[in-house]
Design a protein around this motif. Structure first.
Motif, PDB file in Angstrom:
ATOM      1  N   ARG A 256      16.736 -15.289  31.675  1.00 38.44           N
ATOM      2  CA  ARG A 256      16.690 -16.439  30.766  1.00 38.44           C
ATOM      3  C   ARG A 256      15.786 -16.163  29.572  1.00 38.44           C
ATOM      4  NH1 ARG A 256      15.103 -21.522  33.992  1.00 38.44           N
ATOM      5  NH2 ARG A 256      15.469 -22.524  31.982  1.00 38.44           N
ATOM      6  N   LEU A 257      14.657 -15.509  29.819  1.00 34.22           N
ATOM      7  CA  LEU A 257      13.748 -15.160  28.721  1.00 34.22           C
ATOM      8  C   LEU A 257      14.418 -14.182  27.751  1.00 34.22           C
ATOM      9  CD1 LEU A 257      10.434 -14.794  30.741  1.00 34.22           C
ATOM     10  CD2 LEU A 257      10.847 -16.435  28.894  1.00 34.22           C
ATOM     11  N   ALA A 258      15.098 -13.177  28.287  1.00 36.45           N
ATOM     12  CA  ALA A 258      15.783 -12.200  27.437  1.00 36.45           C
ATOM     13  C   ALA A 258      16.860 -12.881  26.598  1.00 36.45           C
ATOM     14  CB  ALA A 258      16.398 -11.094  28.295  1.00 36.45           C
ATOM     15  N   GLU A 259      17.546 -13.824  27.187  1.00 32.14           N
ATOM     16  CA  GLU A 259      18.576 -14.575  26.463  1.00 32.14           C
ATOM     17  C   GLU A 259      17.976 -15.366  25.293  1.00 32.14           C
ATOM     18  OE1 GLU A 259      20.805 -18.535  27.722  1.00 32.14           O
ATOM     19  OE2 GLU A 259      21.464 -16.821  28.925  1.00 32.14           O
ATOM     20  N   GLN A 260      16.840 -16.013  25.533  1.00 36.67           N
ATOM     21  CA  GLN A 260      16.195 -16.805  24.481  1.00 36.67           C
ATOM     22  C   GLN A 260      15.640 -15.914  23.374  1.00 36.67           C
ATOM     23  OE1 GLN A 260      16.185 -20.184  24.052  1.00 36.67           O
ATOM     24  NE2 GLN A 260      17.660 -19.991  25.717  1.00 36.67           N
ATOM     25  N   VAL A 261      15.063 -14.770  23.745  1.00 33.22           N
ATOM     26  CA  VAL A 261      14.528 -13.852  22.735  1.00 33.22           C
ATOM     27  C   VAL A 261      15.675 -13.334  21.864  1.00 33.22           C
ATOM     28  CG1 VAL A 261      13.373 -11.633  22.354  1.00 33.22           C
ATOM     29  CG2 VAL A 261      12.503 -13.206  24.085  1.00 33.22           C
ATOM     30  N   ALA A 262      16.785 -12.975  22.493  1.00 38.09           N
ATOM     31  CA  ALA A 262      17.947 -12.494  21.740  1.00 38.09           C
ATOM     32  C   ALA A 262      18.473 -13.585  20.805  1.00 38.09           C
ATOM     33  CB  ALA A 262      19.041 -12.031  22.695  1.00 38.09           C
ATOM     34  N   ARG A 263      18.511 -14.812  21.277  1.00 38.17           N
ATOM     35  CA  ARG A 263      18.973 -15.925  20.443  1.00 38.17           C
ATOM     36  C   ARG A 263      18.077 -16.087  19.215  1.00 38.17           C
ATOM     37  NH1 ARG A 263      17.355 -21.240  19.908  1.00 38.17           N
ATOM     38  NH2 ARG A 263      15.931 -21.058  21.665  1.00 38.17           N
ATOM     39  N   LEU A 264      16.773 -16.032  19.426  1.00 41.52           N
ATOM     40  CA  LEU A 264      15.831 -16.223  18.318  1.00 41.52           C
ATOM     41  C   LEU A 264      15.809 -15.044  17.359  1.00 41.52           C
ATOM     42  CD1 LEU A 264      12.975 -17.814  20.403  1.00 41.52           C
ATOM     43  CD2 LEU A 264      14.250 -18.955  18.579  1.00 41.52           C
TER      44      LEU A 264
END
Length: 140
Positions: free
Chosen positions: A63-71
Motif C-alpha cells: 500500500r505504501l509503494a502504491e501511494q508513493v508511486a501515485r504521488l
C-alpha cells in the motif's frame, strides 16, 4: 556629505523575471514532501519485513509503494531487499522510527487533504505503536 549615486544599482529585484527559475505550487511541494515521508516509511517497513515477516507488513509495504508511486506520477519507489538484519533490540528501534515517519506523513497528508494517505499513515502509526508497547504476560 555623501556622494550621489551615479550608476545603476548592482542590486536588482526579481520583478518581471519570474521565468528564470522553476516554480512549484504549494500542492506540488506537499506532494513531494508526502512522497518522501511515505518512501522513508516504506524503507523502514521493508527492513521490518526482513527481520520479522508478517502479512500485515507485506500488505502495508504494498500500500505504501502504491501511494508513493501515485504521488510521484507513476514512478515506482526503490525497495529495500528482504535480507536478514540485526536482532530484537533493532526491531523495537525500527518500530519507533516507523511510528515517527508515519506521524510526519499524517501531518502532511492532512494538510494537503489526502484522505487515502492520511488513513494509511494513521493505520501505520497505530500498528507501530502497538508493536512497541510492552506485552503483558498471561496469568498462570
Amino acid at each position: 556629505m555623501y556622494e550621489p549615486i551615479r550608476g545603476k544599482s548592482v542590486h536588482s529585484t526579481m520583478a518581471g523575471r519570474t521565468q528564470d527559475f522553476p516554480h512549484r505550487s504549494r500542492e506540488e511541494e506537499l506532494d513531494i514532501q508526502l512522497a518522501g515521508h511515505l518512501a522513508a516509511l516504506l524503507a523502514v517497513t521493508d527492513e521490518l519485513r526482513a527481520l520479522a515477516p508478517s502479512a500485515d507488513l507485506d500488505t502495508a509495504a504494498d500500500r505504501l509503494a502504491e501511494q508513493v508511486a501515485r504521488l510521484r506520477g507513476g514512478r515506482t519507489p526503490a525497495r529495500v531487499p528482504l535480507t536478514a538484519a540485526q536482532g530484537e533490540p533493532h526491531l523495537a528501534a525500527l518500530h519507533r522510527k516507523a511510528h515517527t515517519l508515519a506521524g510526519r506523513a499524517l501531518v502532511v497528508a492532512a494538510s494537503r487533504a489526502d484522505t487515502t494517505a492520511a488513513i494509511l499513515a494513521a493505520e501505520r502509526m497505530d500498528a507501530h505503536a502497538a508493536a512497541t508497547e510492552p506485552r503483558e504476560l498471561a496469568p498462570r
